[in-house]
Design a protein around this motif. Structure first.
Motif, mmCIF file in Angstrom:
data_model
loop_
_atom_site.group_PDB
_atom_site.id
_atom_site.type_symbol
_atom_site.label_atom_id
_atom_site.label_comp_id
_atom_site.label_asym_id
_atom_site.label_seq_id
_atom_site.Cartn_x
_atom_site.Cartn_y
_atom_site.Cartn_z
ATOM 1 N N VAL A 29 0.837 -1.205 0.000
ATOM 2 C CA VAL A 29 0.000 0.000 0.000
ATOM 3 C C VAL A 29 0.871 1.254 0.000
ATOM 4 C CG1 VAL A 29 -1.640 1.347 1.349
ATOM 5 C CG2 VAL A 29 -1.995 -1.103 1.061
ATOM 6 N N LEU A 30 1.921 1.258 0.825
ATOM 7 C CA LEU A 30 2.809 2.420 0.880
ATOM 8 C C LEU A 30 3.526 2.639 -0.450
ATOM 9 C CD1 LEU A 30 4.391 2.032 4.440
ATOM 10 C CD2 LEU A 30 2.769 3.781 3.677
ATOM 11 N N ALA A 31 3.946 1.532 -1.092
ATOM 12 C CA ALA A 31 4.618 1.653 -2.391
ATOM 13 C C ALA A 31 3.678 2.237 -3.430
ATOM 14 C CB ALA A 31 5.133 0.291 -2.839
ATOM 15 N N TRP A 32 2.437 1.782 -3.434
ATOM 16 C CA TRP A 32 1.452 2.327 -4.376
ATOM 17 C C TRP A 32 1.194 3.805 -4.101
ATOM 18 C CZ3 TRP A 32 -3.432 4.147 -2.758
ATOM 19 C CH2 TRP A 32 -4.230 4.635 -3.820
ATOM 20 N N ALA A 33 0.984 4.152 -2.826
ATOM 21 C CA ALA A 33 0.634 5.527 -2.472
ATOM 22 C C ALA A 33 1.785 6.497 -2.694
ATOM 23 C CB ALA A 33 0.182 5.585 -1.007
ATOM 24 N N ALA A 34 3.013 6.059 -2.414
ATOM 25 C CA ALA A 34 4.167 6.959 -2.487
ATOM 26 C C ALA A 34 4.848 6.972 -3.846
ATOM 27 C CB ALA A 34 5.184 6.578 -1.409
ATOM 28 N N MET A 35 4.808 5.857 -4.587
ATOM 29 C CA MET A 35 5.552 5.760 -5.840
ATOM 30 C C MET A 35 4.670 5.758 -7.089
ATOM 31 S SD MET A 35 8.408 2.893 -4.825
ATOM 32 C CE MET A 35 9.432 3.054 -3.368
ATOM 33 N N MET B 288 -8.351 10.736 0.647
ATOM 34 C CA MET B 288 -8.960 9.827 1.614
ATOM 35 C C MET B 288 -8.638 8.366 1.318
ATOM 36 S SD MET B 288 -10.141 11.923 3.662
ATOM 37 C CE MET B 288 -10.771 10.652 4.747
ATOM 38 N N LEU B 289 -8.587 7.986 0.032
ATOM 39 C CA LEU B 289 -8.359 6.581 -0.306
ATOM 40 C C LEU B 289 -7.009 6.071 0.199
ATOM 41 C CD1 LEU B 289 -9.155 3.943 -1.640
ATOM 42 C CD2 LEU B 289 -8.310 4.859 -3.821
ATOM 43 N N PRO B 290 -5.874 6.709 -0.161
ATOM 44 C CA PRO B 290 -4.594 6.180 0.337
ATOM 45 C C PRO B 290 -4.463 6.261 1.847
ATOM 46 C CG PRO B 290 -4.272 8.265 -0.799
ATOM 47 C CD PRO B 290 -5.670 7.831 -1.098
ATOM 48 N N VAL B 291 -4.967 7.322 2.443
ATOM 49 C CA VAL B 291 -4.887 7.441 3.907
ATOM 50 C C VAL B 291 -5.685 6.322 4.570
ATOM 51 C CG1 VAL B 291 -5.514 8.865 5.893
ATOM 52 C CG2 VAL B 291 -4.461 9.922 3.887
ATOM 53 N N THR B 292 -6.880 6.055 4.046
ATOM 54 C CA THR B 292 -7.719 4.989 4.601
ATOM 55 C C THR B 292 -7.044 3.629 4.449
ATOM 56 O OG1 THR B 292 -9.737 6.230 4.101
ATOM 57 C CG2 THR B 292 -9.963 3.863 4.470
ATOM 58 N N LEU B 293 -6.465 3.388 3.269
ATOM 59 C CA LEU B 293 -5.798 2.102 3.034
ATOM 60 C C LEU B 293 -4.573 1.934 3.937
ATOM 61 C CD1 LEU B 293 -5.973 1.830 -0.866
ATOM 62 C CD2 LEU B 293 -7.311 0.562 0.824
ATOM 63 N N ILE B 294 -3.829 3.009 4.148
ATOM 64 C CA ILE B 294 -2.652 2.928 5.016
ATOM 65 C C ILE B 294 -3.063 2.637 6.448
ATOM 66 C CG2 ILE B 294 -0.758 4.258 6.031
ATOM 67 C CD1 ILE B 294 -0.507 5.682 3.309
ATOM 68 N N VAL B 295 -4.074 3.347 6.935
ATOM 69 C CA VAL B 295 -4.555 3.124 8.303
ATOM 70 C C VAL B 295 -5.067 1.702 8.460
ATOM 71 C CG1 VAL B 295 -6.306 3.783 9.997
ATOM 72 C CG2 VAL B 295 -5.073 5.553 8.733
ATOM 73 N N THR C 90 -4.066 16.252 -2.719
ATOM 74 C CA THR C 90 -3.916 16.813 -4.051
ATOM 75 C C THR C 90 -3.937 18.325 -3.918
ATOM 76 O OG1 THR C 90 -5.010 14.922 -5.102
ATOM 77 C CG2 THR C 90 -4.867 16.960 -6.375
ATOM 78 N N VAL C 91 -2.890 18.974 -4.416
ATOM 79 C CA VAL C 91 -2.740 20.417 -4.280
ATOM 80 C C VAL C 91 -2.974 21.081 -5.636
ATOM 81 C CG1 VAL C 91 -1.196 22.302 -3.612
ATOM 82 C CG2 VAL C 91 -1.060 20.095 -2.425
ATOM 83 N N HIS C 92 -3.904 22.047 -5.664
ATOM 84 C CA HIS C 92 -4.185 22.821 -6.864
ATOM 85 C C HIS C 92 -3.597 24.215 -6.672
ATOM 86 C CE1 HIS C 92 -7.404 19.952 -8.313
ATOM 87 N NE2 HIS C 92 -7.325 19.624 -7.026
#
Length: 202
Positions: free
Chosen positions: A59-65, A183-190, A85-87
């Motif tokens: 999960v961390l590899a997907w979210a970070a890389m 929310m998706l990556p944060v939720t998956l990491i938690v 996501t920053v606009h």
């Protein structure tokens, strides 16, 4: 009468990552193999915590890389990172540079994207802004191309807004930066951390 579609978020250009993708996919694939093996052989004594750790690493590899992305819309430079996501409004960009990462200054803060970058050696020797006349697009390093292209779009946006870099008018631009939590990556990491903690008691 049908409403007029707002095309301010229409993508003008996307920039592909300069590194990390192969490592990211390999890490995710390896983590998936370990996770599947862990689930299949859990009853045969396979350590549950190893499978839990593999899930978290994947999960961390997907979210970070793999998840980070960089693109430009008609009004914004969009940087999708691990946790948000920053606009950044193009006209509000005070300065930018591609070193080991892309760094953008806007709204009196520094925003970073890991999608595009140079190696440490090239980052040290690179000038502040590559001279677009020194090389053609065909033989220009991709990091130089991205830096020049974003500068072009930023310059055009500043001109259209009638502001100069660092001016009071630029600093007073509304909605210079908009942040959206991922929310998706944060939720998956938690969730992965919780699975790993539970696995220690199995």
């Amino acid at each position: 009468m049908a409403p007029v579609q707002d095309d301010r978020d229409a993508v003008v250009e996307r920039f592909h990552p300069t590194s990390g993708r192969i490592t990211g996919w390999l890490t995710v694939a390896l983590a998936a193999v370990v996770l599947v093996a862990g689930v299949a052989y859990l009853d045969d004594g396979f350590p549950a915590w190893v499978a839990g750790a593999a899930l978290l690493v994947g999960v961390l590899a997907w979210a970070a890389m793999l998840r980070p992305a960089l693109w430009v819309t008609r009004e914004h430079l969009v940087m999708r990172n691990l946790g948000e996501t920053v606009h950044v409004r193009l006209a509000a960009v005070e300065e930018l540079a591609v070193r080991q990462v892309l760094a953008v200054r806007a709204d009196d803060r520094r925003w970073v994207s890991t999608v595009v970058g140079r190696t440490w050696r090239k980052a040290v020797t690179a000038r502040r802004r590559p001279d677009e006349h020194d090389a053609t697009v065909e033989n220009m390093a991709y990091a130089d191309f991205v830096e020049n292209r974003i500068y072009e779009l930023v310059d055009s946006a500043r001109t259209a807004a009638g502001v100069r870099p660092g001016s009071k008018e630029q600093l007073a631009l509304p909605d210079a930066v908009r942040r959206e939590p991922a929310m998706l990556p944060v939720t998956l990491i938690v969730a992965s951390v919780l699975v790993l903690l539970v696995s220690f008691f199995l």
